[in-house]
Design an enzyme around this catalytic site. Structure first.
Site, PDB file in Angstrom:
ATOM      1  N   HIS A 190       3.922   5.591  -9.069  1.00  0.00           N
ATOM      2  CA  HIS A 190       4.870   6.533  -8.725  1.00  0.00           C
ATOM      3  C   HIS A 190       5.190   6.716  -7.248  1.00  0.00           C
ATOM      4  CE1 HIS A 190       4.891   8.614 -12.626  1.00  0.00           C
ATOM      5  NE2 HIS A 190       3.438   8.371 -12.527  1.00  0.00           N
ATOM      6  N   ILE A 191       4.128   6.322  -6.556  1.00  0.00           N
ATOM      7  CA  ILE A 191       4.349   6.387  -4.935  1.00  0.00           C
ATOM      8  C   ILE A 191       4.840   5.064  -4.494  1.00  0.00           C
ATOM      9  CG2 ILE A 191       3.164   6.664  -2.735  1.00  0.00           C
ATOM     10  CD1 ILE A 191       1.025   8.328  -4.241  1.00  0.00           C
TER      11      ILE A 191
ATOM     12  N   ASP B 183       1.892  -6.052  -8.198  1.00  0.00           N
ATOM     13  CA  ASP B 183       1.315  -5.060  -9.249  1.00  0.00           C
ATOM     14  C   ASP B 183       0.776  -5.544 -10.661  1.00  0.00           C
ATOM     15  OD1 ASP B 183       0.433  -3.002 -11.007  1.00  0.00           O
ATOM     16  OD2 ASP B 183       1.341  -1.674  -9.537  1.00  0.00           O
TER      17      ASP B 183
ATOM     18  N   VAL C 291      -2.277   1.566  -3.742  1.00  0.00           N
ATOM     19  CA  VAL C 291      -3.128   1.324  -5.109  1.00  0.00           C
ATOM     20  C   VAL C 291      -4.394   2.318  -5.200  1.00  0.00           C
ATOM     21  CG1 VAL C 291      -2.480  -1.039  -5.372  1.00  0.00           C
ATOM     22  CG2 VAL C 291      -4.514  -0.471  -3.960  1.00  0.00           C
TER      23      VAL C 291
ATOM     24  N   ARG D  32      -6.129   4.866  -0.076  1.00  0.00           N
ATOM     25  CA  ARG D  32      -7.529   4.828  -0.198  1.00  0.00           C
ATOM     26  C   ARG D  32      -8.303   4.352   0.883  1.00  0.00           C
ATOM     27  NH1 ARG D  32      -8.649   9.553  -2.488  1.00  0.00           N
ATOM     28  NH2 ARG D  32      -9.528   9.295  -4.512  1.00  0.00           N
TER      29      ARG D  32
ATOM     30  N   ASP E 127      -4.074   6.709   7.232  1.00  0.00           N
ATOM     31  CA  ASP E 127      -4.164   7.816   7.018  1.00  0.00           C
ATOM     32  C   ASP E 127      -5.368   8.257   6.109  1.00  0.00           C
ATOM     33  OD1 ASP E 127      -2.804  10.659   6.930  1.00  0.00           O
ATOM     34  OD2 ASP E 127      -3.078  10.074   4.609  1.00  0.00           O
TER      35      ASP E 127
ATOM     36  N   GLU F 265     -14.529   8.781   5.910  1.00  0.00           N
ATOM     37  CA  GLU F 265     -13.557  10.194   6.673  1.00  0.00           C
ATOM     38  C   GLU F 265     -14.357  11.406   6.269  1.00  0.00           C
ATOM     39  OE1 GLU F 265     -10.341  11.268   3.462  1.00  0.00           O
ATOM     40  OE2 GLU F 265      -9.995   9.486   4.244  1.00  0.00           O
TER      41      GLU F 265
ATOM     42  N   HIS G 283      -5.873  11.983   6.841  1.00  0.00           N
ATOM     43  CA  HIS G 283      -5.527  12.159   5.539  1.00  0.00           C
ATOM     44  C   HIS G 283      -4.588  13.213   5.306  1.00  0.00           C
ATOM     45  CE1 HIS G 283      -7.693  11.483   1.371  1.00  0.00           C
ATOM     46  NE2 HIS G 283      -6.396  11.911   1.275  1.00  0.00           N
TER      47      HIS G 283
END
Length: 332
Positions: free
Chosen positions: A156-157, A176, A207, A236, A260, A265, A297
């Site tokens: 989706h992203i 992918d 991913v 991630r 991000d 973290e 994040h």
């Protein structure tokens, strides 16, 4: 009356929570700002389900404590499930849901904004302007349309990111293992990550942080990339070996980097370190670099995304409590 207990509710989530509660007066809601731990599990005593969002692991001890107070369903307000001990969840009979699609646009937009900022060198330019240095050179930028952008992951992203990149006029290549038919018909896929690494001026990750993807960006993969590659990770933290990134920045193999998310973290991001000793030398080093953009994040952090995360997770919790299986149930 069905009762749902929520953990880790932030101030910015309360409006969405209140909106959902107003629309569902038949549901009793209680919540805490504390995260779900073996100690706080007792707060859910008497509830029919728990709604959670946290970066801490859902360990065997945590799940056992929750099961001991009679709660056997967990509805995550986020996508990732890699911090759940699924063996323990299976043993205790937990039903689990997540919010797989809350706002792909939020994360995709942030990643492309950060990519664009790197290409146009906004960080060093902003620093110059803040000092009233209004000279152009040597802070010259690059145009997005002149770049070959490698998109790793076309869920989706990733699909939203590709659409944004098309608007810029960039050449997009993608990889992918589970190809999207529409993108395949457009001829966007390359046959391997190595092929993407060899062609891409910019690489952006979309991913999941599953074990197979752990440290997929490492010394070996970076060596296969073009000299001066730009890397963006808003997906991630464990996808990237941060030491390899730092080495690549130091030797010039990587020209720019935006992150991000960070593997370590927890306890660092979403905390105020102003006026205090910063506890992570690697992130402090990256923050100080003119060619690195660090956000804590926050790619997901939009009003629309937060609303969807709250509403969908509570909907799922109520469905579980009623003996139903929500569409967002996690199969494991």
């Amino acid at each position: 009356m069905t009762k749902i207990f929520a953990y880790g509710i932030r101030e910015d989530e309360k409006p969405a929570l209140q909106e959902w509660a107003t629309a569902h007066p038949e549901i009793e809601i209680d919540f805490t700002s504390e995260l779900l731990t073996p100690e706080t599990a007792a707060l859910a005593q008497g509830a029919d389900g728990a709604v959670v969002y946290q970066q801490l692991d859902y360990t065997r001890d945590t799940l056992a404590a929750l099961a001991n107070v009679g709660v056997k369903s967990i509805s995550l307000r986020n996508v990732g499930t890699d911090n759940i001990d699924f063996d323990a969840a299976r043993e205790f009979g937990f039903k689990i849901s997540n919010v797989p699609v809350y706002s792909p646009n939020a994360i995709a937009e942030h990643s492309i904004i950060q990519m664009s900022r790197l290409l146009r060198r906004t960080k060093p330019l902003d620093a110059k302007i803040a000092k009233h240095d209004l000279r152009w050179a040597p802070t010259i930028g690059r145009e997005v349309r002149m770049q070959t952008v490698g998109v790793i992951g076309t869920g989706h992203i990733g699909q939203v990111a590709i659409n944004i990149l098309k608007g810029f006029g960039a050449k997009v290549i993608a990889f992918d293992p589970y190809q999207n038919d529409k993108l395949a018909a457009e001829g966007l896929y390359v046959n391997s990550l190595d092929e993407l690494y060899a062609q891409a001026d910019v690489i952006s990750l979309y991913v999941p942080g599953v074990p197979a993807n752990h440290h997929m960006i490492n010394d070996e993969s970076i060596a296969k990339m073009k000299d001066g590659v730009v890397i963006v990770n808003c997906s991630r933290g464990n996808l990237v070996d941060i030491d390899a990134i730092i080495a690549g920045l130091d030797n010039g193999k990587i020209s720019d980097f935006a992150m991000d998310v960070y593997e370590n973290e927890v306890g660092l991001f979403n905390e105020d370190w102003s006026g205090k000793e910063f506890p992570d030398a690697k992130i402090a080093d990256l923050i100080a670099r003119p060619n690195v953009l660090v956000t804590p994040h926050t790619a997901f952090y939009t009003t629309k995304a937060v609303e969807e995360m709250v509403h969908q997770s509570f909907d799922a919790a109520v469905a579980f409590a009623g003996g139903q299986t929500p569409e967002t149930a996690v199969e494991y």
